[in-house]
Design a protein around this motif. Structure first.
Motif, short mmCIF file in Angstrom:
data_model
loop_
_atom_site.label_atom_id
_atom_site.label_comp_id
_atom_site.label_asym_id
_atom_site.label_seq_id
_atom_site.Cartn_x
_atom_site.Cartn_y
_atom_site.Cartn_z
N PRO A 283 19.58 33.39 -14.17
CA PRO A 283 18.62 33.24 -14.42
C PRO A 283 18.13 33.88 -15.16
O PRO A 283 17.84 35.53 -15.70
CB PRO A 283 18.25 33.89 -12.50
N SER A 284 16.59 33.53 -15.20
CA SER A 284 15.47 34.19 -16.18
C SER A 284 14.75 35.38 -15.52
O SER A 284 14.94 35.06 -14.41
CB SER A 284 14.27 33.45 -17.18
N ALA A 285 14.54 36.16 -16.11
CA ALA A 285 13.46 37.21 -15.19
C ALA A 285 12.35 36.81 -15.10
O ALA A 285 11.46 37.37 -13.67
CB ALA A 285 13.36 38.35 -16.29
N HIS A 286 11.42 36.22 -15.31
CA HIS A 286 10.10 35.33 -15.03
C HIS A 286 10.54 33.69 -14.43
O HIS A 286 11.27 32.86 -14.62
CB HIS A 286 9.09 35.06 -15.96
N LEU A 320 12.73 30.63 -4.85
CA LEU A 320 12.33 29.94 -6.32
C LEU A 320 10.84 29.58 -6.62
O LEU A 320 10.24 29.95 -8.10
CB LEU A 320 12.91 27.64 -5.72
N ALA A 321 10.42 30.49 -5.79
CA ALA A 321 8.61 30.41 -6.03
C ALA A 321 8.49 32.00 -6.87
O ALA A 321 7.55 32.36 -7.25
CB ALA A 321 7.53 30.02 -5.51
N GLU A 322 9.04 33.01 -6.13
CA GLU A 322 8.89 34.60 -6.21
C GLU A 322 10.73 34.87 -6.64
O GLU A 322 11.68 35.11 -6.12
CB GLU A 322 8.71 34.53 -4.99
N ALA A 323 10.21 35.15 -8.30
CA ALA A 323 11.66 35.63 -8.56
C ALA A 323 12.34 37.15 -8.13
O ALA A 323 13.74 36.37 -7.55
CB ALA A 323 11.79 35.28 -9.84
N ARG A 324 11.63 37.21 -7.54
CA ARG A 324 12.05 38.84 -7.05
C ARG A 324 12.67 38.51 -5.65
O ARG A 324 13.55 39.56 -4.98
CB ARG A 324 10.80 39.81 -6.96
N ALA A 430 5.96 30.42 -11.08
CA ALA A 430 4.96 31.73 -10.97
C ALA A 430 3.74 31.17 -12.09
O ALA A 430 4.21 29.96 -12.60
CB ALA A 430 5.68 33.40 -12.02
N ILE A 431 3.09 31.52 -11.23
CA ILE A 431 1.29 31.11 -12.21
C ILE A 431 1.39 32.11 -13.70
O ILE A 431 1.75 33.63 -13.40
CB ILE A 431 -0.07 31.18 -11.29
N GLY A 432 0.58 31.22 -14.98
CA GLY A 432 0.38 32.34 -16.00
C GLY A 432 1.42 31.77 -16.61
O GLY A 432 2.13 30.84 -16.73
N PRO A 433 1.72 32.40 -18.05
CA PRO A 433 2.23 32.51 -18.98
C PRO A 433 3.72 32.61 -19.04
O PRO A 433 3.84 32.64 -19.25
CB PRO A 433 1.64 33.80 -19.87
#
Length: 435
Positions: A283-286, A320-324, A430-433
């Motif tokens: 998975p990607s980190a974000h 899925l929404a919160e990678a942590r 996540a929201i944002g960049p």
């Protein structure tokens, strides 16, 4: 593989290994490892045995589509007797294989593999080994039918729209399980599943402790996998996390952070190996990390199976929404997402935050979320965002103007925080960049 036949498979493959004087491996017809023979010899240490195909098989316990097609090209799906496959270095097969098709009533259910040495087993030895494969085939056929039936019953429970329909489906599943129905269970949800084909699901036989597995709709066009698995204790979830890890590997995700326990008999297949294996992507980190898994609270019996499925699917949504939280999230560990997943999907569409959630203001939305995650502590939030505190204050003032909310008011902050988390949950990222 269901645990009730694990010992049977091991004994039968051990018997073949002794008959042939060589280590043997049993895989199902999807080239998924079931078990291997315990025969040992110095020849197994020969470095030439570790060809690329065998190495991938050891590491992943499954074949790639290309490797599977290559072996099937030798007619193993139609063969009724041993098939010798020559060394083919260009295909990653440095040593030849002997494949013993495992059939029952004319249908192939798996394969027994061994490395082909010179002079190798005699025709008499191979004939004796084929007689053992008929006993394996009967077990695999029985499990295939049993697993298919339970999958239909599990699907009926989890898709029931009315209480009486669920009660009837649970009664049928309880009857099929017999005394096992009263034991401790948990439910696993893996979503989204990469294939749109409902029949393209992993075999329940490859999941120790698994009771039933089925695919279900996930959103408008995707699918997820549901797995009912037995536990020995509410404090030991290793069977569930191991099964979730295998499903994620099959789906192309990564569950390395969950841990899969100590090496198992099947995982030690470096002593025998057939000819299969596949890679996996991490998975990607974000943001979305590909498929994620959710685990429900363990329960005894089947009466709350519908609730358990809701918990498992909600935990998967949270991961899925919160990678942590992932890639395997337990319902008990997802915190506020336990409440957020119970809210209607349009919770993020509150008029006050509509403008903030537009694409042009993604950076502001991310700033607001991190600020609220940091309990409104400006120093922490600025450090997390990597910006100067004055820049943070400027952004917060813009957020207040866009939303009409007062970030010094507890209720306004609660509304904004819920809306931002709800938007993240709705979009699975996540929201944002970094989303």
């Amino acid at each position: 593989m269901t645990s009730e036949h694990r010992g049977d498979y091991e004994e039968l493959v051990d018997e073949i290994s002794e008959l042939l004087g060589a280590p043997a491996t049993l895989e199902n017809r999807d080239f998924e490892l079931i078990t291997f023979g315990a025969y040992d010899s110095e020849g197994d240490l020969d470095p030439s045995a570790l060809d690329p195909v065998r190495t991938r098989s050891i590491l992943t316990r499954r074949s790639t589509a290309a490797v599977r097609a290559w072996f099937e090209g030798f007619g193993i799906t139609r063969a009724t007797g041993p098939v010798r496959i020559p060394p083919t270095p260009e295909a990653g097969v440095n040593r030849g294989r002997i494949c013993l098709p495992v059939r029952h009533r004319g249908v192939v259910h798996g394969y027994v593999w061994l490395l082909d040495d010179d002079p190798g087993p005699s025709e008499r030895q191979l004939s004796a080994a084929m007689r053992v494969t008929t006993r394996i085939g009967a077990l695999l056929a029985d499990e295939a039918q049993h697993g298919a039936d339970l999958s239909r019953e599990l699907r009926a429970v989890l898709t029931a729209e009315r209480d009486w329909q669920r009660d009837m489906a649970i009664a049928e599943l309880r009857t099929a399980l017999g005394s096992r129905a009263d034991g401790l269970h948990t439910v696993i949800c893996v979503a989204p599943w990469p294939s749109a084909d409902p029949d393209d699901a992993p075999s329940v036989r490859t999941m120790p402790g698994a009771t039933a597995l089925c695919t279900l709709p996930w959103g408008a066009s995707a699918q997820c996998v549901a797995l009912l698995i037995r536990l020995r204790s509410t404090d030991v979830l290793t069977p569930a996390t191991t099964a979730a890890t295998r499903l994620l590997e099959r789906a192309g995700g990564s569950a390395s952070s969950t841990g899969s326990g100590s090496a198992s008999r099947s995982g030690s297949a470096s002593r025998s190996g057939s000819g299969s294996g596949s890679g996996q992507a991490g998975p990607s980190a974000h943001g979305p990390a590909g498929p994620a898994a959710g685990l429900a609270t363990p329960r005894s019996g089947l009466a709350e199976l519908g609730t358990a499925w809701w918990e498992a699917s909600a935990a998967a949504r949270a991961a899925l929404a919160e990678a942590r939280l992932g890639p395997v999230a337990q319902w008990a560990a997802i915190g506020p997402f336990r409440m957020l997943t119970a809210l209607p999907p349009d919770v993020a569409r509150d008029p006050a935050v509509h403008a903030l959630l537009s694409p042009v203001h993604r950076e502001l939305a991310r700033t607001a979320e991190i600020y609220l995650d940091c309990a409104g502590q400006a120093a922490r939030a600025a450090a997390e965002l990597g910006i100067h505190r004055q820049t943070l204050y400027y952004r917060l003032s813009r957020i207040e103007k866009l939303t009409g909310l007062d970030l010094d008011d507890g209720e306004d902050r609660l509304l904004l925080h819920m809306a931002l988390k709800g938007a993240r949950l709705a979009h699975g990222r996540a929201i944002g960049p970094s989303g």
